[in-house]
Write an enzyme that holds these catalytic residues in place. Structure first.
Site, PDB file in Angstrom:
ATOM      1  N   ASP A  47      45.779  42.442  49.348  1.00  0.00           N
ATOM      2  CA  ASP A  47      46.916  42.277  48.419  1.00  0.00           C
ATOM      3  C   ASP A  47      48.238  42.793  49.000  1.00  0.00           C
ATOM      4  O   ASP A  47      49.106  43.267  48.260  1.00  0.00           O
ATOM      5  CB  ASP A  47      46.652  43.004  47.082  1.00  0.00           C
ATOM      6  CG  ASP A  47      45.638  42.314  46.201  1.00  0.00           C
ATOM      7  OD1 ASP A  47      44.899  41.453  46.709  1.00  0.00           O
ATOM      8  OD2 ASP A  47      45.571  42.642  44.999  1.00  0.00           O
ATOM      9  N   CYS A  89      40.818  37.577  46.628  1.00  0.00           N
ATOM     10  CA  CYS A  89      40.000  38.368  47.560  1.00  0.00           C
ATOM     11  C   CYS A  89      38.744  37.736  48.155  1.00  0.00           C
ATOM     12  O   CYS A  89      38.661  37.467  49.351  1.00  0.00           O
ATOM     13  CB  CYS A  89      39.581  39.658  46.855  1.00  0.00           C
ATOM     14  SG  CYS A  89      40.944  40.646  46.229  1.00  0.00           S
ATOM     15  N   HIS A 136      32.654  42.880  49.053  1.00  0.00           N
ATOM     16  CA  HIS A 136      33.034  41.919  48.009  1.00  0.00           C
ATOM     17  C   HIS A 136      32.435  40.538  48.219  1.00  0.00           C
ATOM     18  O   HIS A 136      33.040  39.524  47.871  1.00  0.00           O
ATOM     19  CB  HIS A 136      34.571  41.811  47.923  1.00  0.00           C
ATOM     20  CG  HIS A 136      35.049  41.385  46.564  1.00  0.00           C
ATOM     21  ND1 HIS A 136      36.324  40.907  46.331  1.00  0.00           N
ATOM     22  CD2 HIS A 136      34.411  41.351  45.372  1.00  0.00           C
ATOM     23  CE1 HIS A 136      36.459  40.614  45.051  1.00  0.00           C
ATOM     24  NE2 HIS A 136      35.309  40.876  44.440  1.00  0.00           N
ATOM     25  N   HIS A 177      45.466  47.339  47.571  1.00  0.00           N
ATOM     26  CA  HIS A 177      45.026  46.832  46.260  1.00  0.00           C
ATOM     27  C   HIS A 177      45.012  47.970  45.237  1.00  0.00           C
ATOM     28  O   HIS A 177      44.793  49.123  45.599  1.00  0.00           O
ATOM     29  CB  HIS A 177      43.611  46.257  46.430  1.00  0.00           C
ATOM     30  CG  HIS A 177      43.125  45.418  45.293  1.00  0.00           C
ATOM     31  ND1 HIS A 177      42.881  45.925  44.038  1.00  0.00           N
ATOM     32  CD2 HIS A 177      42.813  44.100  45.231  1.00  0.00           C
ATOM     33  CE1 HIS A 177      42.450  44.958  43.243  1.00  0.00           C
ATOM     34  NE2 HIS A 177      42.407  43.837  43.948  1.00  0.00           N
ATOM     35  N   ASN A 231      45.372  37.907  50.798  1.00  0.00           N
ATOM     36  CA  ASN A 231      46.150  37.051  49.888  1.00  0.00           C
ATOM     37  C   ASN A 231      47.526  37.698  49.755  1.00  0.00           C
ATOM     38  O   ASN A 231      47.761  38.790  50.269  1.00  0.00           O
ATOM     39  CB  ASN A 231      45.471  36.884  48.516  1.00  0.00           C
ATOM     40  CG  ASN A 231      45.031  38.193  47.875  1.00  0.00           C
ATOM     41  OD1 ASN A 231      43.842  38.492  47.842  1.00  0.00           O
ATOM     42  ND2 ASN A 231      45.974  38.981  47.395  1.00  0.00           N
TER      43      ASN A 231
HETATM   44 CA    CA Z   1      43.011  40.714  47.693  1.00  0.00          CA
END
Ligand code: CA
Length: 456
Positions: A32, A71, A129, A214, A273
Site C-alpha cells: 500500500d 494485496c 496472504h 499498510h 498496489n
Molecule cells: Ca496492499
C-alpha cells in the site's frame, strides 16, 4: 583421508562456479505504498535514502504496474507469472484455516518451486496472504524457509490494536513464534540474516514482503520524532512507517554489500498496489498516502491503484537508467527463471516476459503490446493499457479512454473522440477475458477488524 575429502571439495567447487554465474534474486514488495511516497519518484516529505540509493543503481521503471489494485491477487500474479484471473484468484482470501479453496490454488506453479528446481535456495520473509490452510503455507509452495505473517497484515507491535487476522502469531518454518519488537525491524533483520547466511552457498532467492506501510498505522517513537513537522497525525505515522521500511531495506542492501553479493544480485522493488484513500470510505480516516500525479487509489484500475514504484537492479548486467515502456510485476517470474537458467512451465499460458533484454537495451520494442486489469469478477472493473492508451470501464458507467502521454492524471475522457481506439481496446479485453475464470473464492474485507474496535 584424501578419498573422503575429494568428493566434498569437488562438489563445493561446482556449486561455487554456478553461484558465480547466476545471480541471486531478491524481490522486495511494499504494501500500500503511494506512487509518490518514495524519493526516487519525486516524493519530498518522506526521505527514503536507501531506496533512492538502490534506484540510482537500478533501471527505474516509470510505467511499472502490478496485476491488481489490492494485496493478495497481486502476490498471486507475481509468484505465478500469470494473470491471477486465469485461476480465479481475484479476491483477498479470508483467514479460514479449514478451507482448501481460499488461497493460491495448489495446482499453480510458483516461482520458488522453479528456482528450487534450478538449484536455488529459496527464502520468504514477511507477509504471505495466500491462504490460511496448511496446504498454502510458504514451505508447501516452494520456499525452503519462511518467516511469515501468514495473514493479510499484522500488528506492528505485539501489544498493538487491530483486527483478529492481524494478531495471528508470526510463523517460522511452520511453527508459531512470539513477536519481538517492531515488526518492520524484525523483517529487515531476518532478511539481512538470510542474505548473510547464504552468501557462500548456492545462488538464492529471497521474497521479502513487508506489510508496511499498510494499516494499522503504528510507528516507533524514534521514527515519529523525525517527522514532527508533519501535522496530520496519519500522514506523520505513515511517513514514519515508510522511512523505517526504507531503513530496513538499507540493512538488507548493506548485507549484500558486506558479503560482496551486490554486483550479482537481481533486486526488484514494487508496492503491491497504490496508496489507499481511506477518507473516501467515510470512516473518520484522513488520506495519508500520495499517489500523485496519478488518478485514484488502491482498489481502482486508474493508474493510482496499479502503477507503483518499480525498480530493477542487477549491476553485473544492467546500467542505471529510466525505462518508460509499460512493464508489470508478472514479469518478475520469467525474468527470474531466465537469469537462473530455469525452465518455464510449458503446459499453461504464461503472461510475463523476461525483462532483462529490454532493460539492457538489447530489445527496443515494447515488452507488452497490452496489459489488462480486472477487479470484482466478470462484471467488475476492467482496465487495459496499450501504448499510451488507457481504457477503464465499470459496470453501468460509460467507458473511459485516456491518453497517458498527454494526460497522466486520466482527466480527459477521449472515448467519444476516439471510437476506433476504444473498440480496439474493448475487443482486446473481451478476448483476454476468454482466458480467465470467475473468482473461485469470495473476498474478505482486508484489515477490517473482526473484533469490536474502540472508538477514540
Ligand atoms: Ca496492499
Amino acid at each position: 583421508m584424501h578419498c573422503l575429502l575429494l568428493p566434498i571439495l569437488l562438489s563445493f567447487v561446482a556449486v561455487s562456479l554456478t553461484a558465480a554465474e547466476r545471480p541471486n534474486v531478491l524481490i522486495i514488495v511494499a504494501d500500500d505504498l503511494g506512487y509518490n511516497d518514495v524519493g526516487f519518484n519525486g516524493g519530498k516529505d518522506i526521505a527514503t535514502p536507501h531506496l533512492d540509493k538502490l534506484a540510482a543503481r537500478s533501471v527505474r521503471c516509470t510505467n511499472g504496474y502490478v496485476s491488481h489494485p489490492f494485496c493478495s491477487p497481486t502476490r498471486a500474479g507475481l509468484l505465478t507469472g500469470r494473470y491471477q484471473h486465469r485461476f480465479g484468484h481475484e479476491n483477498n482470501p479470508a483467514w479460514l484455516p479449514q478451507s482448501t479453496k481460499d488461497g493460491l490454488p495448489i495446482d499453480q506453479i510458483t516461482l520458488p518451486q522453479l528456482l528450487k528446481r534450478a538449484g536455488y535456495a529459496t527464502g520468504h520473509v514477511g507477509k504471505w496472504h495466500l491462504g490460511a490452510h496448511p496446504q498454502f503455507h510458504p514451505m508447501k509452495r516452494g520456499f525452503d524457509e519462511s518467516f511469515a505473517a501468514l495473514g493479510g497484515g499484522h500488528l506492528y507491535f505485539a501489544d498493538g490494536k487491530g483486527g483478529e487476522e492481524y494478531k495471528i502469531p508470526l510463523n517460522r518454518n511452520g511453527v508459531d513464534e512470539p513477536q519481538r519488537g517492531y515488526l518492520t525491524d524484525q523483517f529487515g533483520d531476518e532478511a539481512a540474516a538470510y542474505v548473510q547466511r547464504h552468501a557462500d552457498g548456492k545462488p538464492w532467492m529471497l521474497y521479502l514482503a513487508f506489510n508496511a506501510p499498510h494499516t494499522p498505522l503504528q510507528a516507533p517513537e524514534n521514527w515519529l520524532a523525525k517527522f514532527a513537522d508533519i501535522t496530520d497525525k496519519n500522514r506523520r505515522t505513515y511517513a514514519a512507517m515508510v522511512a523505517c521500511m526504507d531503513d530496513n531495506i538499507g540493512k538488507v542492501l548493506s548485507a549484500l554489500e558486506t558479503t560482496k553479493q551486490s554486483e550479482n544480485t537481481l533486486v526488484t522493488f514494487v508496492s503491491d498496489n497504490g496508496g489507499p484513500h481511506l477518507a473516501r470510505k467515510g470512516n473518520g480516516m484522513t488520506d495519508f498516502a500520495d499517489n500523485s500525479p496519478l488518478r485514484g487509489c488502491k482498489g481502482d484500475v486508474y493508474d493510482g491503484g496499479i502503477r507503483v514504484p518499480f525498480l530493477v537492479s542487477w549491476p553485473a548486467k544492467l546500467k542505471p537508467s529510466v525505462y518508460s515502456q509499460p512493464v508489470i510485476a508478472l514479469d518478475f517470474f520469467a525474468t527470474s527463471v531466465s537469469v537462473a537458467s530455469g525452465e518455464m512451465p510449458t503446459d499453461r499460458a504464461m503472461d510475463g516476459v523476461n525483462l532483462i533484454p529490454y532493460l539492457a537495451g538489447e530489445k527496443n520494442e515494447a515488452p507488452h503490446k497490452i496489459l489488462f486489469w480486472r477487479s470484482g469478477g466478470l462484471n467488475g472493473l476492467h482496465g487495459a493499457r496499450m501504448g499510451d492508451w488507457k481504457y477503464v470501464a465499470a459496470a453501468g458507467k460509460a467507458p473511459e479512454l485516456y491518453d497517458l502521454a498527454s494526460d497522466i492524471g486520466e482527466t480527459k475522457n477521449l472515448a467519444s473522440e476516439k471510437p476506433d481506439v476504444l473498440k480496439k481496446l474493448q475487443d482486446a479485453v473481451a478476448e483476454w477475458e476468454k482466458g480467465t475464470v470467475p473468482p473461485v473464492f469470495d473476498g474478505a474485507k482486508q484489515g477490517k477488524p473482526k473484533t469490536k474496535k474502540k472508538s477514540k
